[in-house]
Write a protein that holds these residues in place. Structure first.
Motif, PDB file in Angstrom:
ATOM      1  N   TYR A   8       0.839  -1.202   0.000  1.00 25.90           N
ATOM      2  CA  TYR A   8       0.000   0.000   0.000  1.00 25.90           C
ATOM      3  C   TYR A   8       0.871   1.248   0.000  1.00 25.90           C
ATOM      4  CZ  TYR A   8      -4.144  -2.792   1.169  1.00 25.90           C
ATOM      5  OH  TYR A   8      -5.170  -3.680   1.155  1.00 25.90           O
ATOM      6  N   ALA A   9       1.956   1.231   0.765  1.00 23.82           N
ATOM      7  CA  ALA A   9       2.884   2.365   0.807  1.00 23.82           C
ATOM      8  C   ALA A   9       3.552   2.569  -0.540  1.00 23.82           C
ATOM      9  CB  ALA A   9       3.931   2.156   1.896  1.00 23.82           C
ATOM     10  N   GLN A  10       3.928   1.484  -1.229  1.00 24.79           N
ATOM     11  CA  GLN A  10       4.535   1.597  -2.554  1.00 24.79           C
ATOM     12  C   GLN A  10       3.568   2.215  -3.557  1.00 24.79           C
ATOM     13  OE1 GLN A  10       5.643  -2.444  -3.444  1.00 24.79           O
ATOM     14  NE2 GLN A  10       7.812  -2.065  -2.955  1.00 24.79           N
ATOM     15  N   VAL A  11       2.342   1.730  -3.567  1.00 26.95           N
ATOM     16  CA  VAL A  11       1.333   2.234  -4.505  1.00 26.95           C
ATOM     17  C   VAL A  11       1.028   3.704  -4.213  1.00 26.95           C
ATOM     18  CG1 VAL A  11      -1.081   1.992  -5.217  1.00 26.95           C
ATOM     19  CG2 VAL A  11       0.341  -0.041  -4.933  1.00 26.95           C
ATOM     20  N   SER A  12       0.898   4.053  -2.946  1.00 27.50           N
ATOM     21  CA  SER A  12       0.614   5.447  -2.578  1.00 27.50           C
ATOM     22  C   SER A  12       1.762   6.365  -2.955  1.00 27.50           C
ATOM     23  CB  SER A  12       0.342   5.559  -1.079  1.00 27.50           C
ATOM     24  OG  SER A  12      -0.791   4.813  -0.737  1.00 27.50           O
ATOM     25  N   LEU A  13       2.984   5.918  -2.743  1.00 31.64           N
ATOM     26  CA  LEU A  13       4.150   6.721  -3.090  1.00 31.64           C
ATOM     27  C   LEU A  13       4.222   6.958  -4.592  1.00 31.64           C
ATOM     28  CD1 LEU A  13       6.735   8.137  -2.121  1.00 31.64           C
ATOM     29  CD2 LEU A  13       7.921   5.963  -2.444  1.00 31.64           C
ATOM     30  N   SER A  14       3.981   5.934  -5.386  1.00 27.50           N
ATOM     31  CA  SER A  14       4.030   6.115  -6.844  1.00 27.50           C
ATOM     32  C   SER A  14       2.898   7.025  -7.321  1.00 27.50           C
ATOM     33  CB  SER A  14       3.983   4.766  -7.561  1.00 27.50           C
ATOM     34  OG  SER A  14       2.755   4.120  -7.343  1.00 27.50           O
ATOM     35  N   ALA A  15       1.708   6.917  -6.702  1.00 29.55           N
ATOM     36  CA  ALA A  15       0.601   7.810  -7.069  1.00 29.55           C
ATOM     37  C   ALA A  15       0.937   9.249  -6.712  1.00 29.55           C
ATOM     38  CB  ALA A  15      -0.678   7.373  -6.362  1.00 29.55           C
ATOM     39  N   ASN A  16       1.527   9.463  -5.556  1.00 32.82           N
ATOM     40  CA  ASN A  16       1.918  10.820  -5.153  1.00 32.82           C
ATOM     41  C   ASN A  16       2.984  11.384  -6.075  1.00 32.82           C
ATOM     42  OD1 ASN A  16       0.148  10.988  -3.035  1.00 32.82           O
ATOM     43  ND2 ASN A  16       1.617  10.310  -1.497  1.00 32.82           N
ATOM     44  N   GLN A  17       3.930  10.562  -6.506  1.00 32.73           N
ATOM     45  CA  GLN A  17       4.966  11.036  -7.414  1.00 32.73           C
ATOM     46  C   GLN A  17       4.369  11.428  -8.766  1.00 32.73           C
ATOM     47  OE1 GLN A  17       7.742   7.768  -7.296  1.00 32.73           O
ATOM     48  NE2 GLN A  17       8.928   8.698  -5.635  1.00 32.73           N
ATOM     49  N   ARG A  18       3.425  10.633  -9.278  1.00 32.24           N
ATOM     50  CA  ARG A  18       2.761  10.998 -10.539  1.00 32.24           C
ATOM     51  C   ARG A  18       1.989  12.300 -10.380  1.00 32.24           C
ATOM     52  NH1 ARG A  18       1.526   5.489 -10.455  1.00 32.24           N
ATOM     53  NH2 ARG A  18      -0.630   5.934  -9.869  1.00 32.24           N
ATOM     54  N   TYR A  19       1.325  12.476  -9.248  1.00 27.27           N
ATOM     55  CA  TYR A  19       0.559  13.693  -8.995  1.00 27.27           C
ATOM     56  C   TYR A  19       1.478  14.911  -8.927  1.00 27.27           C
ATOM     57  CZ  TYR A  19      -2.642  16.904  -6.679  1.00 27.27           C
ATOM     58  OH  TYR A  19      -3.412  17.985  -6.356  1.00 27.27           O
ATOM     59  N   LEU A  20       2.608  14.790  -8.239  1.00 30.86           N
ATOM     60  CA  LEU A  20       3.550  15.905  -8.143  1.00 30.86           C
ATOM     61  C   LEU A  20       4.171  16.230  -9.491  1.00 30.86           C
ATOM     62  CD1 LEU A  20       5.286  15.130  -4.730  1.00 30.86           C
ATOM     63  CD2 LEU A  20       3.673  16.966  -5.252  1.00 30.86           C
ATOM     64  N   THR A  21       4.417  15.212 -10.308  1.00 26.94           N
ATOM     65  CA  THR A  21       4.941  15.451 -11.650  1.00 26.94           C
ATOM     66  C   THR A  21       3.931  16.232 -12.479  1.00 26.94           C
ATOM     67  OG1 THR A  21       6.216  13.411 -11.531  1.00 26.94           O
ATOM     68  CG2 THR A  21       5.850  14.337 -13.723  1.00 26.94           C
ATOM     69  N   ALA A  22       2.654  15.872 -12.368  1.00 26.46           N
ATOM     70  CA  ALA A  22       1.603  16.597 -13.099  1.00 26.46           C
ATOM     71  C   ALA A  22       1.482  18.027 -12.597  1.00 26.46           C
ATOM     72  CB  ALA A  22       0.279  15.869 -12.962  1.00 26.46           C
ATOM     73  N   LEU A  23       1.580  18.229 -11.295  1.00 27.54           N
ATOM     74  CA  LEU A  23       1.480  19.575 -10.738  1.00 27.54           C
ATOM     75  C   LEU A  23       2.666  20.440 -11.119  1.00 27.54           C
ATOM     76  CD1 LEU A  23       0.099  19.174  -7.111  1.00 27.54           C
ATOM     77  CD2 LEU A  23      -1.021  20.200  -9.071  1.00 27.54           C
ATOM     78  N   SER A  24       3.820  19.856 -11.305  1.00 23.10           N
ATOM     79  CA  SER A  24       4.991  20.652 -11.652  1.00 23.10           C
ATOM     80  C   SER A  24       4.864  21.255 -13.044  1.00 23.10           C
ATOM     81  CB  SER A  24       6.263  19.820 -11.564  1.00 23.10           C
ATOM     82  OG  SER A  24       6.268  18.827 -12.578  1.00 23.10           O
ATOM     83  N   GLN A  25       3.974  20.708 -13.864  1.00 20.81           N
ATOM     84  CA  GLN A  25       3.776  21.234 -15.209  1.00 20.81           C
ATOM     85  C   GLN A  25       2.722  22.332 -15.239  1.00 20.81           C
ATOM     86  OE1 GLN A  25       2.960  17.824 -17.595  1.00 20.81           O
ATOM     87  NE2 GLN A  25       4.931  16.888 -17.157  1.00 20.81           N
ATOM     88  N   VAL A  26       2.000  22.521 -14.142  1.00 19.89           N
ATOM     89  CA  VAL A  26       0.994  23.571 -14.051  1.00 19.89           C
ATOM     90  C   VAL A  26       1.687  24.895 -13.767  1.00 19.89           C
ATOM     91  CG1 VAL A  26      -1.017  24.360 -12.727  1.00 19.89           C
ATOM     92  CG2 VAL A  26      -0.743  21.952 -13.247  1.00 19.89           C
ATOM     93  N   GLU A  27       1.125  25.972 -14.290  1.00 20.06           N
ATOM     94  CA  GLU A  27       1.722  27.297 -14.093  1.00 20.06           C
ATOM     95  C   GLU A  27       1.813  27.640 -12.611  1.00 20.06           C
ATOM     96  OE1 GLU A  27       0.539  31.885 -15.011  1.00 20.06           O
ATOM     97  OE2 GLU A  27      -0.070  30.357 -16.431  1.00 20.06           O
ATOM     98  N   ASP A  28       2.908  28.197 -12.223  1.00 20.18           N
ATOM     99  CA  ASP A  28       3.157  28.562 -10.835  1.00 20.18           C
ATOM    100  C   ASP A  28       2.314  29.783 -10.460  1.00 20.18           C
ATOM    101  OD1 ASP A  28       4.234  28.706  -8.316  1.00 20.18           O
ATOM    102  OD2 ASP A  28       6.056  29.734  -8.962  1.00 20.18           O
ATOM    103  N   PRO A  29       1.422  29.671  -9.454  1.00 22.09           N
ATOM    104  CA  PRO A  29       0.543  30.790  -9.108  1.00 22.09           C
ATOM    105  C   PRO A  29       1.146  31.776  -8.112  1.00 22.09           C
ATOM    106  CG  PRO A  29      -0.065  28.902  -7.809  1.00 22.09           C
ATOM    107  CD  PRO A  29       1.074  28.461  -8.708  1.00 22.09           C
ATOM    108  N   THR A  30       2.409  31.627  -7.725  1.00 26.58           N
ATOM    109  CA  THR A  30       2.953  32.496  -6.682  1.00 26.58           C
ATOM    110  C   THR A  30       2.985  33.956  -7.110  1.00 26.58           C
ATOM    111  OG1 THR A  30       5.195  31.980  -7.423  1.00 26.58           O
ATOM    112  CG2 THR A  30       4.340  30.700  -5.580  1.00 26.58           C
ATOM    113  N   GLY A  31       3.215  34.225  -8.391  1.00 24.84           N
ATOM    114  CA  GLY A  31       3.195  35.610  -8.870  1.00 24.84           C
ATOM    115  C   GLY A  31       1.815  36.230  -8.708  1.00 24.84           C
TER     116      GLY A  31
END
Length: 155
Positions: A8-31
């Motif tokens: 379960y930890a392996q599957v959750s970690l891989s899902a979180n990594q895919r999610y973070l990879t997808a989020l890194s491609q989204v425009e940064d809203p800090t500006g």
């Protein structure tokens, strides 16, 4: 069972990594978050003060959601926003009061540069700055603000 927790930890970690990879491609809203202070301060227009917006207030959030709706591709009118912000009624006094209230909201949006008038008609469109700031405000209200509160409560 407990012996499956490792998988379960392996599957959750891989899902979180895919999610973070997808989020890194989204425009940064800090500006946009840094620019939020610009439309939260009051401005003076024709020697009259126009109050700013509160990015986390319920009323301003509903106004931003109504203005940013996808059905307003060709602009929106007072009637369009009124139908989304208030219950429909046939009573003339109530309709007039609601229309006046929406007119004041549209004026505030215009003074702060979030919307612009479409020439030769009664329609308004959201400016690129408006898209940037109103969507950042909605993201702050619905995603970032609750996460900040949860981390503060957990600490």
């Amino acid at each position: 069972g407990v012996k499956n927790f490792y998988r379960y930890a392996q599957v959750s970690l891989s899902a979180n990594q895919r999610y973070l990879t997808a989020l890194s491609q989204v425009e940064d809203p800090t500006g946009a978050f840094r620019d939020l202070h610009r439309f939260s301060e009051s401005k003076v227009f024709n020697h009259r003060p126009v109050r700013g917006f509160n990015p986390v207030s319920k009323e301003d959030t509903r106004l931003f959601q109504a203005a940013l709706r996808g059905e307003h591709v060709f602009g929106f009118r007072n009637r369009d926003l009124r139908g989304q912000l208030f219950e429909t009624t046939q009573e003339p006094n109530t309709v007039r009061q609601q229309s006046a209230q929406v007119s004041r909201m549209i004026h505030r949006l215009h003074v702060h540069g979030l919307i612009a008038k479409i020439p030769h008609c009664r329609k308004w469109k959201v400016t690129p700055t408006g898209y940037k700031l109103m969507s950042a405000s909605l993201r702050l209200k619905h995603e970032d603000f609750p996460n900040i509160l949860l981390t503060k409560m957990a600490a």
